[in-house]
Motif scaffolding. Sequence first.
Motif, PDB file in Angstrom:
ATOM      1  N   LEU A  24       6.783  -2.005 -12.058  1.00 55.34           N
ATOM      2  CA  LEU A  24       5.768  -3.033 -11.804  1.00 55.34           C
ATOM      3  C   LEU A  24       6.242  -4.397 -12.290  1.00 55.34           C
ATOM      4  CD1 LEU A  24       2.951  -4.042 -11.012  1.00 55.34           C
ATOM      5  CD2 LEU A  24       2.132  -3.214 -13.238  1.00 55.34           C
ATOM      6  N   VAL A  25       6.770  -4.445 -13.492  1.00 56.36           N
ATOM      7  CA  VAL A  25       7.254  -5.708 -14.050  1.00 56.36           C
ATOM      8  C   VAL A  25       8.383  -6.267 -13.186  1.00 56.36           C
ATOM      9  CG1 VAL A  25       8.470  -6.735 -16.030  1.00 56.36           C
ATOM     10  CG2 VAL A  25       6.514  -5.219 -16.407  1.00 56.36           C
ATOM     11  N   LEU A  26       9.298  -5.405 -12.751  1.00 53.64           N
ATOM     12  CA  LEU A  26      10.403  -5.844 -11.900  1.00 53.64           C
ATOM     13  C   LEU A  26       9.884  -6.382 -10.566  1.00 53.64           C
ATOM     14  CD1 LEU A  26      13.457  -6.076 -11.433  1.00 53.64           C
ATOM     15  CD2 LEU A  26      13.398  -3.739 -10.545  1.00 53.64           C
ATOM     16  N   ALA A  27       8.928  -5.695  -9.974  1.00 56.81           N
ATOM     17  CA  ALA A  27       8.349  -6.153  -8.698  1.00 56.81           C
ATOM     18  C   ALA A  27       7.674  -7.510  -8.872  1.00 56.81           C
ATOM     19  CB  ALA A  27       7.353  -5.115  -8.174  1.00 56.81           C
ATOM     20  N   GLN A  28       6.992  -7.700  -9.988  1.00 63.83           N
ATOM     21  CA  GLN A  28       6.341  -8.990 -10.251  1.00 63.83           C
ATOM     22  C   GLN A  28       7.376 -10.099 -10.421  1.00 63.83           C
ATOM     23  OE1 GLN A  28       4.027  -7.739 -13.642  1.00 63.83           O
ATOM     24  NE2 GLN A  28       2.160  -7.523 -12.427  1.00 63.83           N
ATOM     25  N   GLN A  29       8.458  -9.797 -11.128  1.00 62.79           N
ATOM     26  CA  GLN A  29       9.507 -10.801 -11.329  1.00 62.79           C
ATOM     27  C   GLN A  29      10.172 -11.169  -9.998  1.00 62.79           C
ATOM     28  OE1 GLN A  29      12.035  -8.882 -14.209  1.00 62.79           O
ATOM     29  NE2 GLN A  29      10.904  -9.705 -15.952  1.00 62.79           N
ATOM     30  N   GLU A  30      10.460 -10.146  -9.188  1.00 58.63           N
ATOM     31  CA  GLU A  30      11.073 -10.406  -7.888  1.00 58.63           C
ATOM     32  C   GLU A  30      10.148 -11.260  -7.018  1.00 58.63           C
ATOM     33  OE1 GLU A  30      11.857  -6.479  -6.408  1.00 58.63           O
ATOM     34  OE2 GLU A  30      13.870  -6.435  -7.267  1.00 58.63           O
ATOM     35  N   SER A  31       8.884 -10.958  -7.054  1.00 61.06           N
ATOM     36  CA  SER A  31       7.919 -11.707  -6.252  1.00 61.06           C
ATOM     37  C   SER A  31       7.848 -13.158  -6.699  1.00 61.06           C
ATOM     38  CB  SER A  31       6.533 -11.057  -6.340  1.00 61.06           C
ATOM     39  OG  SER A  31       5.596 -11.791  -5.598  1.00 61.06           O
ATOM     40  N   ARG A  32       7.822 -13.369  -8.012  1.00 54.64           N
ATOM     41  CA  ARG A  32       7.776 -14.742  -8.524  1.00 54.64           C
ATOM     42  C   ARG A  32       9.016 -15.526  -8.083  1.00 54.64           C
ATOM     43  NH1 ARG A  32       5.201 -12.375 -12.994  1.00 54.64           N
ATOM     44  NH2 ARG A  32       7.151 -12.059 -14.106  1.00 54.64           N
ATOM     45  N   GLY A  33      10.181 -14.885  -8.182  1.00 54.25           N
ATOM     46  CA  GLY A  33      11.412 -15.543  -7.757  1.00 54.25           C
ATOM     47  C   GLY A  33      11.404 -15.853  -6.276  1.00 54.25           C
ATOM     48  N   TYR A  34      10.917 -14.915  -5.497  1.00 52.03           N
ATOM     49  CA  TYR A  34      10.864 -15.101  -4.052  1.00 52.03           C
ATOM     50  C   TYR A  34       9.879 -16.212  -3.684  1.00 52.03           C
ATOM     51  CZ  TYR A  34      11.529 -13.704   0.755  1.00 52.03           C
ATOM     52  OH  TYR A  34      11.864 -13.690   2.075  1.00 52.03           O
ATOM     53  N   ILE A  93       3.895  -4.890  -5.134  1.00 57.56           N
ATOM     54  CA  ILE A  93       3.307  -5.035  -6.465  1.00 57.56           C
ATOM     55  C   ILE A  93       2.038  -4.187  -6.562  1.00 57.56           C
ATOM     56  CG2 ILE A  93       2.068  -6.642  -7.990  1.00 57.56           C
ATOM     57  CD1 ILE A  93       4.098  -8.778  -7.175  1.00 57.56           C
ATOM     58  N   GLU A  94       1.226  -4.237  -5.530  1.00 59.70           N
ATOM     59  CA  GLU A  94      -0.020  -3.475  -5.527  1.00 59.70           C
ATOM     60  C   GLU A  94       0.260  -1.965  -5.608  1.00 59.70           C
ATOM     61  OE1 GLU A  94      -3.729  -2.877  -2.519  1.00 59.70           O
ATOM     62  OE2 GLU A  94      -2.990  -4.926  -2.794  1.00 59.70           O
ATOM     63  N   GLN A  97       1.450  -1.131  -9.072  1.00 60.35           N
ATOM     64  CA  GLN A  97       0.342  -1.185 -10.030  1.00 60.35           C
ATOM     65  C   GLN A  97      -0.538   0.063  -9.910  1.00 60.35           C
ATOM     66  OE1 GLN A  97      -1.914  -4.809  -9.910  1.00 60.35           O
ATOM     67  NE2 GLN A  97      -2.567  -4.539 -12.006  1.00 60.35           N
ATOM     68  N   GLU A  98      -0.815   0.477  -8.685  1.00 62.27           N
ATOM     69  CA  GLU A  98      -1.614   1.683  -8.481  1.00 62.27           C
ATOM     70  C   GLU A  98      -0.913   2.907  -9.054  1.00 62.27           C
ATOM     71  OE1 GLU A  98      -2.330   1.822  -4.284  1.00 62.27           O
ATOM     72  OE2 GLU A  98      -3.808   0.193  -4.359  1.00 62.27           O
ATOM     73  N   TYR A  99       0.398   3.006  -8.827  1.00 63.96           N
ATOM     74  CA  TYR A  99       1.161   4.152  -9.350  1.00 63.96           C
ATOM     75  C   TYR A  99       1.182   4.123 -10.875  1.00 63.96           C
ATOM     76  CZ  TYR A  99       4.937   7.428 -10.229  1.00 63.96           C
ATOM     77  OH  TYR A  99       5.681   8.479 -10.701  1.00 63.96           O
TER      78      TYR A  99
END
Length: 149
Positions: A24-34, A93-94, A97-99
């Motif tokens: 989850l943290v990695l997905a959030q970081q990737e999203s912020r960078g993107y 991310i969603e 987060q659910e998982y």
Amino acid sequence: MSYNAMALLLKQAKFLEHKAHLALVLAQQESRGYCAQLEQIEQYRLDYSRQMTERGTQGLSANSFSYLNRFIFQLDETLAKQRQAAINFEDNIERCQEYWQQCRQETRSLDWLIKKRQKYAKIHAEKLEQKQMDEFAALSFIRQQRSLY
């Protein structure tokens, strides 16, 4: 199920929860960078449009205008693809987060079950100890009574 087996399940559940949280943290970081990249491209497009407007007021050949217009169109296509990719990042991310929440709930459930079983075992052991103490006291009383007669 034995306590050791449940403890092993809890350990595995905690490990999965930790991995899910890291994902989850990695997905959030990737999203912020993107999203930061997306903002840069949007800003670049805006700047380029301003340049085109400024150059247009100064006089711009049809050929130059066509080139600049094609470039802006390509930027618009890129931005559309980037926005769709940003939506995909948010969907990821969603899901993460659910998982993670599902793993967290499983960990909490196993922890609750282990604590409940420990509490039950403690109560059972206390009752057994009390029963043994009562039996010992009764036997002592009977021996005392016999020795008096």
